[in-house]
Design a protein around this motif. Sequence first.
Motif, mmCIF file in Angstrom:
data_model
loop_
_atom_site.group_PDB
_atom_site.id
_atom_site.type_symbol
_atom_site.label_atom_id
_atom_site.label_comp_id
_atom_site.label_asym_id
_atom_site.label_seq_id
_atom_site.Cartn_x
_atom_site.Cartn_y
_atom_site.Cartn_z
ATOM 1 N N PHE A 204 -54.483 -10.869 -5.029
ATOM 2 C CA PHE A 204 -55.005 -11.070 -3.681
ATOM 3 C C PHE A 204 -54.340 -12.240 -2.960
ATOM 4 O O PHE A 204 -53.999 -12.139 -1.787
ATOM 5 C CB PHE A 204 -56.519 -11.312 -3.774
ATOM 6 N N ASP A 205 -54.162 -13.349 -3.660
ATOM 7 C CA ASP A 205 -53.747 -14.591 -3.008
ATOM 8 C C ASP A 205 -52.309 -14.556 -2.505
ATOM 9 O O ASP A 205 -51.425 -13.964 -3.121
ATOM 10 C CB ASP A 205 -53.892 -15.759 -3.985
ATOM 11 N N LYS A 206 -52.127 -15.228 -1.379
ATOM 12 C CA LYS A 206 -50.804 -15.518 -0.847
ATOM 13 C C LYS A 206 -50.686 -17.031 -0.712
ATOM 14 O O LYS A 206 -51.706 -17.709 -0.576
ATOM 15 C CB LYS A 206 -50.587 -14.800 0.479
ATOM 16 N N PHE A 207 -49.462 -17.564 -0.767
ATOM 17 C CA PHE A 207 -49.274 -18.995 -0.910
ATOM 18 C C PHE A 207 -48.329 -19.534 0.155
ATOM 19 O O PHE A 207 -47.344 -18.891 0.515
ATOM 20 C CB PHE A 207 -48.726 -19.311 -2.309
ATOM 21 N N ALA A 208 -48.647 -20.733 0.627
ATOM 22 C CA ALA A 208 -47.849 -21.369 1.672
ATOM 23 C C ALA A 208 -46.519 -21.857 1.115
ATOM 24 O O ALA A 208 -46.443 -22.375 0.001
ATOM 25 C CB ALA A 208 -48.628 -22.534 2.282
ATOM 26 N N GLY A 209 -45.487 -21.709 1.910
ATOM 27 C CA GLY A 209 -44.160 -22.155 1.513
ATOM 28 C C GLY A 209 -43.103 -21.479 2.355
ATOM 29 O O GLY A 209 -43.408 -20.791 3.336
ATOM 30 N N THR A 210 -41.849 -21.670 1.979
ATOM 31 C CA THR A 210 -40.728 -21.116 2.733
ATOM 32 C C THR A 210 -39.968 -20.103 1.897
ATOM 33 O O THR A 210 -39.467 -20.438 0.819
ATOM 34 C CB THR A 210 -39.760 -22.234 3.180
ATOM 35 N N ILE A 211 -39.898 -18.887 2.391
ATOM 36 C CA ILE A 211 -39.100 -17.839 1.753
ATOM 37 C C ILE A 211 -37.649 -18.008 2.183
ATOM 38 O O ILE A 211 -37.357 -18.087 3.382
ATOM 39 C CB ILE A 211 -39.602 -16.442 2.157
ATOM 40 N N ASP A 212 -36.752 -18.087 1.226
ATOM 41 C CA ASP A 212 -35.328 -18.149 1.515
ATOM 42 C C ASP A 212 -34.699 -16.783 1.241
ATOM 43 O O ASP A 212 -34.871 -16.223 0.153
ATOM 44 C CB ASP A 212 -34.646 -19.209 0.641
ATOM 45 N N VAL A 213 -34.006 -16.266 2.233
ATOM 46 C CA VAL A 213 -33.321 -14.982 2.114
ATOM 47 C C VAL A 213 -31.818 -15.237 2.233
ATOM 48 O O VAL A 213 -31.364 -15.850 3.200
ATOM 49 C CB VAL A 213 -33.758 -13.993 3.209
ATOM 50 N N HIS A 214 -31.057 -14.769 1.249
ATOM 51 C CA HIS A 214 -29.611 -14.975 1.232
ATOM 52 C C HIS A 214 -28.882 -13.636 1.327
ATOM 53 O O HIS A 214 -29.223 -12.695 0.593
ATOM 54 C CB HIS A 214 -29.182 -15.692 -0.051
ATOM 55 N N PHE A 215 -27.899 -13.566 2.231
ATOM 56 C CA PHE A 215 -27.033 -12.404 2.355
ATOM 57 C C PHE A 215 -25.644 -12.759 1.840
ATOM 58 O O PHE A 215 -25.140 -13.857 2.097
ATOM 59 C CB PHE A 215 -26.926 -11.944 3.806
ATOM 60 N N SER A 216 -25.029 -11.810 1.139
ATOM 61 C CA SER A 216 -23.664 -12.017 0.669
ATOM 62 C C SER A 216 -22.665 -11.735 1.785
ATOM 63 O O SER A 216 -23.014 -11.180 2.839
ATOM 64 C CB SER A 216 -23.366 -11.092 -0.513
ATOM 65 N N GLU A 217 -21.424 -12.093 1.553
ATOM 66 C CA GLU A 217 -20.345 -11.614 2.402
ATOM 67 C C GLU A 217 -20.200 -10.104 2.203
ATOM 68 O O GLU A 217 -20.630 -9.567 1.183
ATOM 69 C CB GLU A 217 -19.040 -12.312 2.031
ATOM 70 N N PRO A 218 -19.618 -9.383 3.157
ATOM 71 C CA PRO A 218 -19.384 -7.949 2.947
ATOM 72 C C PRO A 218 -18.525 -7.718 1.710
ATOM 73 O O PRO A 218 -17.503 -8.373 1.516
ATOM 74 C CB PRO A 218 -18.655 -7.522 4.228
ATOM 75 N N VAL A 219 -18.967 -6.797 0.887
ATOM 76 C CA VAL A 219 -18.266 -6.472 -0.358
ATOM 77 C C VAL A 219 -17.669 -5.080 -0.217
ATOM 78 O O VAL A 219 -18.381 -4.118 0.104
ATOM 79 C CB VAL A 219 -19.231 -6.518 -1.559
ATOM 80 N N SER A 220 -16.394 -4.949 -0.460
ATOM 81 C CA SER A 220 -15.726 -3.659 -0.318
ATOM 82 C C SER A 220 -16.197 -2.690 -1.408
ATOM 83 O O SER A 220 -16.372 -3.076 -2.569
ATOM 84 C CB SER A 220 -14.210 -3.841 -0.401
ATOM 85 N N SER A 221 -16.385 -1.455 -1.015
ATOM 86 C CA SER A 221 -16.735 -0.400 -1.975
ATOM 87 C C SER A 221 -15.512 0.410 -2.382
ATOM 88 O O SER A 221 -15.598 1.274 -3.263
ATOM 89 C CB SER A 221 -17.785 0.535 -1.366
ATOM 90 N N HIS A 222 -14.384 0.135 -1.762
ATOM 91 C CA HIS A 222 -13.172 0.940 -1.975
ATOM 92 C C HIS A 222 -12.642 0.770 -3.400
ATOM 93 O O HIS A 222 -12.506 -0.344 -3.916
ATOM 94 C CB HIS A 222 -12.091 0.547 -0.976
ATOM 95 N N GLY A 223 -12.342 1.897 -4.043
ATOM 96 C CA GLY A 223 -11.718 1.886 -5.354
ATOM 97 C C GLY A 223 -12.641 1.515 -6.498
ATOM 98 O O GLY A 223 -12.176 1.316 -7.626
ATOM 99 N N LYS A 224 -13.949 1.430 -6.250
ATOM 100 C CA LYS A 224 -14.900 1.068 -7.298
ATOM 101 C C LYS A 224 -15.751 2.270 -7.693
ATOM 102 O O LYS A 224 -15.976 3.181 -6.880
ATOM 103 C CB LYS A 224 -15.813 -0.073 -6.824
#
Length: 247
Positions: A204-224
């Motif tokens: 039930f409980d939720k807690f005070a604080g800061t959520i950090d969200v990190h995005f990577s650089e674009p990663v190529s899908s070519h040849g994988k």
Amino acid sequence: MPSQPKPVNRLRTALFVFSVPAFTVLYTLFSIAFVRLIPYQKRFAYLTIWSRMVIWLAKTCCGIRYQFHGMDQLPKDQPYVVIAKHQSQWETFHLVNVLQPISIVCKKELLKTPLGIGYGISLLQPIAINRDDPRKALKDIQNQGLARLRDDNMPVLIFPEGTRTPVDSKGKYARSGAALAIAANVPVIFATHNAGYFWPSKGFDKFAGTIDVHFSEPVSSHGKTALELTREAEEWIESHLPSPRYR
């Protein structure tokens, strides 16, 4: 979890839990008659007012703040696939907002969510899959995902673990997101966060604080291969999980 006074925490969470359905009912009653008639781009922006309000209520009632890192790296001139960590409901609400318009891969059961929520989700052009039929689910992700990426020029968001996992744990990373990116020859963005510390997957409980969200650089899908790209996603996501910042 933090050593926050339990009665205060429970009261703040209860206020949030009461406020969300109350707002949802009013929002649905006001919107249901005309929302389907709005052009898709404007419809997406309008419907995600609901999720923005949920995020605002979580911040106001429960003290859940957030900070994004690496958004400047997101491609602006081409579609891409986002492979993201799944710890909480928070990221499903907020990633759709900050990356909009985007097509999210979700379970079909979400389209049956009451209070008009499921109906609203259906109008956002999600890729809704039946998790009880993995082969058909993979086919739907490929076919519908390619349509979103190629025809609609729209990014696709997928949670490869399939369901929310508690903090300090991980689920099995499915290859469907990587396979889709390879088939469409588009880059992949990895996304990781610590929302599960503040909005846990259970309880039930939720807690005070800061959520950090990190995005990577674009990663190529070519040849994988899908396996190689999935392993790359898993390694990056799990190694970049931020530590919680409680208030």
